[in-house]
Enzyme design. Structure first.
Site, PDB file in Angstrom:
ATOM      1  CB  CYS A   1      -8.684 -49.383  63.999  1.00  0.00           C
ATOM      2  SG  CYS A   1      -8.777 -50.834  64.460  1.00  0.00           S
TER       3      CYS A   1
ATOM      4  CD  GLU B   1      -4.120 -48.237  63.424  1.00  0.00           C
ATOM      5  OE1 GLU B   1      -5.331 -47.933  64.009  1.00  0.00           O
ATOM      6  OE2 GLU B   1      -3.430 -49.070  63.902  1.00  0.00           O
TER       7      GLU B   1
ATOM      8  CD  GLU C   1     -13.546 -48.110  71.686  1.00  0.00           C
ATOM      9  OE1 GLU C   1     -14.408 -48.050  72.821  1.00  0.00           O
ATOM     10  OE2 GLU C   1     -12.527 -48.551  71.804  1.00  0.00           O
TER      11      GLU C   1
ATOM     12  CB  CYS D   1      -5.470 -54.365  64.661  1.00  0.00           C
ATOM     13  SG  CYS D   1      -6.664 -53.621  63.317  1.00  0.00           S
TER      14      CYS D   1
ATOM     15  CG  ASN E   1      -9.821 -45.725  69.103  1.00  0.00           C
ATOM     16  OD1 ASN E   1      -9.335 -44.335  69.624  1.00  0.00           O
ATOM     17  ND2 ASN E   1      -9.832 -46.586  70.359  1.00  0.00           N
TER      18      ASN E   1
ATOM     19  CB  CYS F   1      -4.868 -51.224  60.710  1.00  0.00           C
ATOM     20  SG  CYS F   1      -6.504 -50.632  61.607  1.00  0.00           S
TER      21      CYS F   1
HETATM   22  N1  THU Z   1      -7.558 -49.828  67.915  1.00  0.00           N
HETATM   23  C1  THU Z   1      -7.129 -49.114  66.950  1.00  0.00           C
HETATM   24  O1  THU Z   1      -7.780 -47.965  66.951  1.00  0.00           O
HETATM   25  N2  THU Z   1      -5.968 -49.234  66.311  1.00  0.00           N
HETATM   26  C2  THU Z   1      -5.374 -50.436  66.341  1.00  0.00           C
HETATM   27  O2  THU Z   1      -4.390 -50.838  65.528  1.00  0.00           O
HETATM   28  C3  THU Z   1      -5.685 -51.502  67.341  1.00  0.00           C
HETATM   29  C4  THU Z   1      -7.105 -51.254  67.961  1.00  0.00           C
HETATM   30  C5  THU Z   1      -8.818 -49.324  68.735  1.00  0.00           C
HETATM   31  C6  THU Z   1     -10.004 -50.473  68.483  1.00  0.00           C
HETATM   32  C7  THU Z   1     -10.697 -50.217  69.868  1.00  0.00           C
HETATM   33  O3  THU Z   1     -11.566 -48.982  69.862  1.00  0.00           O
HETATM   34  C8  THU Z   1      -9.712 -49.853  70.886  1.00  0.00           C
HETATM   35  O4  THU Z   1      -8.404 -49.760  70.216  1.00  0.00           O
HETATM   36  C9  THU Z   1      -9.234 -51.177  71.476  1.00  0.00           C
HETATM   37  O5  THU Z   1      -9.182 -52.248  70.763  1.00  0.00           O
END
Ligand code: THU
Length: 159
Positions: free
Chosen positions: A72, A74, A63, A111, A61, A114
């Site tokens: 994210c 994925e 940010e 999520c 991920n 994704c």
């Molecule tokens: N996140 C992912 O990378 N993949 C997911 O499927 C769920 C959430 C990340 C997004 C954010 O940077 C952190 O997890 C908290 O939500």
């Protein structure tokens, strides 16, 4: 009135029970989680996907101070795969997540956004993607993204 009932098939494996490919992908996903850029959530997600040609692509991920601008793990990996290997199917993807104290005990699930992107990748190639969602000591496995997004929007609605 008719009722539709759906059954979800998730298999739960201990690490020892996973096959060698799945173990390798979980290992690569865990490594990738360490390189995540997650200063705001401190929730580091790592993923490793396997292409049909044997290539492994990892992602994590990313940010941003403007929160919605992040992405994210994925989608980082799936979009890279689509950009670099547009005609090669994704056959499996492992997912891991860690907090400052270590990898999450329970597997993290993709999520909703994704899942939608993974479904598009599956529909694009016509081949199912095995999802290996790894917790600290076990992994939940489904054989297709459709298991996690059974009632979905896809290109049929645009035809
Ligand atoms: N996140 C992912 O990378 N993949 C997911 O499927 C769920 C959430 C990340 C997004 C954010 O940077 C952190 O997890 C908290 O939500």
């Amino acid at each position: 009135m008719k009722e539709k009932k759906l059954t979800l098939h998730i298999r739960q494996y201990t690490f020892d029970e996973l096959d060698e490919t799945a173990k390798m992908l979980v290992e690569r996903a865990r490594e990738a989680a360490g390189d995540a850029y997650a200063p705001y959530s401190d929730f580091r997600v790592g993923t490793a996907l396997l292409l049909e040609n044997g290539t492994v692509i990892t992602g994590n991920n990313q940010e941003n101070a403007a929160y919605p601008s992040g992405l994210c793990a994925e989608r980082v990996a799936v979009f890279y795969a689509g950009a670099r290997y547009p005609d090669v199917a994704i056959v499996a993807l492992a997912l891991t997540a860690r907090r400052p104290e270590g990898f999450t005990v329970e597997p993290a699930y993709p999520c909703g956004a994704c899942r939608q992107v993974l479904l598009e990748a599956e529909n694009r190639s016509g081949k199912p993607i095995r999802l290996i969602m790894a917790g600290r000591n076990h992994a939940d496995v489904v054989d297709s993204v459709k298991e996690l997004l059974p009632v979905s929007f896809d290109k049929r609605f645009l035809e």
